[in-house]
Design an enzyme around this catalytic site. Structure first.
Site, PDB file in Angstrom:
ATOM      1  N   GLU A  45       0.833  -1.201   0.000  1.00 22.68           N
ATOM      2  CA  GLU A  45       0.000   0.000   0.000  1.00 22.68           C
ATOM      3  C   GLU A  45       0.871   1.256   0.000  1.00 22.68           C
ATOM      4  OE1 GLU A  45      -3.885   1.612   2.442  1.00 22.68           O
ATOM      5  OE2 GLU A  45      -2.192   0.914   3.628  1.00 22.68           O
ATOM      6  N   LYS A 127      -8.938   3.523  -2.507  1.00 22.88           N
ATOM      7  CA  LYS A 127      -9.445   2.960  -1.247  1.00 22.88           C
ATOM      8  C   LYS A 127     -10.776   3.629  -0.909  1.00 22.88           C
ATOM      9  CE  LYS A 127      -7.672   1.938   3.423  1.00 22.88           C
ATOM     10  NZ  LYS A 127      -6.487   2.127   4.302  1.00 22.88           N
ATOM     11  N   CYS A 161      -5.242  -2.679   2.777  1.00 23.90           N
ATOM     12  CA  CYS A 161      -5.174  -2.567   4.234  1.00 23.90           C
ATOM     13  C   CYS A 161      -6.515  -2.911   4.895  1.00 23.90           C
ATOM     14  CB  CYS A 161      -4.697  -1.156   4.578  1.00 23.90           C
ATOM     15  SG  CYS A 161      -3.996  -0.942   6.227  1.00 23.90           S
TER      16      CYS A 161
END
Length: 330
Positions: A45, A127, A161
């Site tokens: 990430e 995200k 994540c």
């Protein structure tokens, strides 16, 4: 579709807030993965230009001193840094999943790019919801950022994540019949007292994702280098909150089993595993959460995959006019 191939997950420190050196290092790892026969390589990430760990160490007002430099070192889709990654994928005939911080004019987003072995960008997603302190730096994605791409070797999806802690987000991805999932992580050496932020819990999320979705999971992970600590840590209090290391990359099979011997948490390198898509069929025969093991008469997910923009062009909007008939007496 090729049923057996090799896949690689990166465990490495970024060239922190230095996009030129970061892309150089990324290309070297892409070349290394290709030389080991991998058909796809996945990066952590925000690996370019590095996850902004300063946002967890100080108040937002203090952290503004980092923001200009960080912003300038982020990637814009289609820029020359992006093109170098595409060229490296093409030249090495390998697919690349890159975790990066995306700059879109004045805003930043936690993003993932999926590049084909011909050098084409197949997907660039954001995200859906930045986690906790991340919201002081990054904006949000939308439903269009949930997708699974048929890449020839497999149906590939990506999440970052703690998107793996969101049950509905995971189910949305399962519904698209992933075969190979990229679970990108930044590293696990920040806030050592917080079990929920550590390697044990978060690797378990990747492992459960594999077992729940009956898919292979590549879980690349960043490492915090001593050079990053020198840039980030200014006092003893901050030194208690973050340390070097934190790497915990792994690759999981569709029954949840780890497929690689892990590297030490300070070590940089690649994990490489054989992917055999036929194993998914066996795993699905036990439990397919969006097929025979589902109960849509009891629970269903409502998913809005429409891209949302702050401004809509009125010329492209359909205006519905309701006809009203007034009847007069007499």
């Amino acid at each position: 579709m090729t049923s057996v191939f090799k896949a690689a997950a990166v465990q490495a420190a970024p060239e922190f807030m230095n996009i030129e050196a970061g892309v150089d290092k990324a290309i070297a790892l892409i070349e290394q993965a290709a030389s080991q026969g991998a058909a796809i390589v996945a990066f952590p990430e925000c690996w370019l230009p590095g996850y902004p760990w300063w946002l967890w160490l100080s108040a937002t007002a203090h952290n503004m001193k980092y923001f200009q430099s960080y912003h300038e070192n982020c990637i814009e889709l289609g820029d020359r840094h992006c093109q170098r990654l595409c060229d490296a994928a093409r030249d090495n005939k390998i697919m690349v999943s890159m975790g990066f911080s995306e700059r879109d004019h004045g805003s930043l987003y936690i993003a993932q790019m999926l590049i084909s072995d011909a050098g084409d960008i197949l997907q660039a997603r954001r995200k859906l919801k930045p986690t906790h302190m991340e919201r002081t730096v990054f904006g949000e994605g939308d439903g269009s950022d949930f997708d699974v791409i048929d890449c020839g070797i497999a149906r590939v999806g990506q999440l970052c994540c703690w998107e793996h802690l969101q049950p509905l987000s995971k189910y949305a991805m399962y519904s698209m019949h992933e075969q190979l999932h990229i679970a990108a992580w930044p590293s696990f050496s920040c806030y050592p007292e917080a079990f929920a932020l550590g390697a044990e819990l978060n690797n378990a999320l990747s492992q459960v994702y594999a077992a729940e979705g009956q898919c292979y999971v590549l879980a690349p992970c960043g490492v915090i280098s001593s050079q990053m600590i020198d840039m980030l840590v200014e006092n003893d209090e901050q030194a208690q909150l973050i340390s070097t290391g934190g790497g915990a990359a792994q690759i999981f099979g569709p029954d949840g089993r780890p497929l690689c011997t892990p590297l030490s948490d300070h070590e940089e390198g690649l994990l490489v595993a054989d992917i055999d898509l036929s194993a998914i069929t066996i795993a699905k025969s036990f439990a397919d959460p969006v097929g025979h093991y589902s109960r849509p008469d009891v629970t269903r997910l409502l998913l809005n995959r429409q891209a949302m923009t702050a401004v809509a062009d009125a010329a492209n909007e359909t205006v519905q006019v309701e006809e009203v008939v007034i009847e007069e007496d007499g």
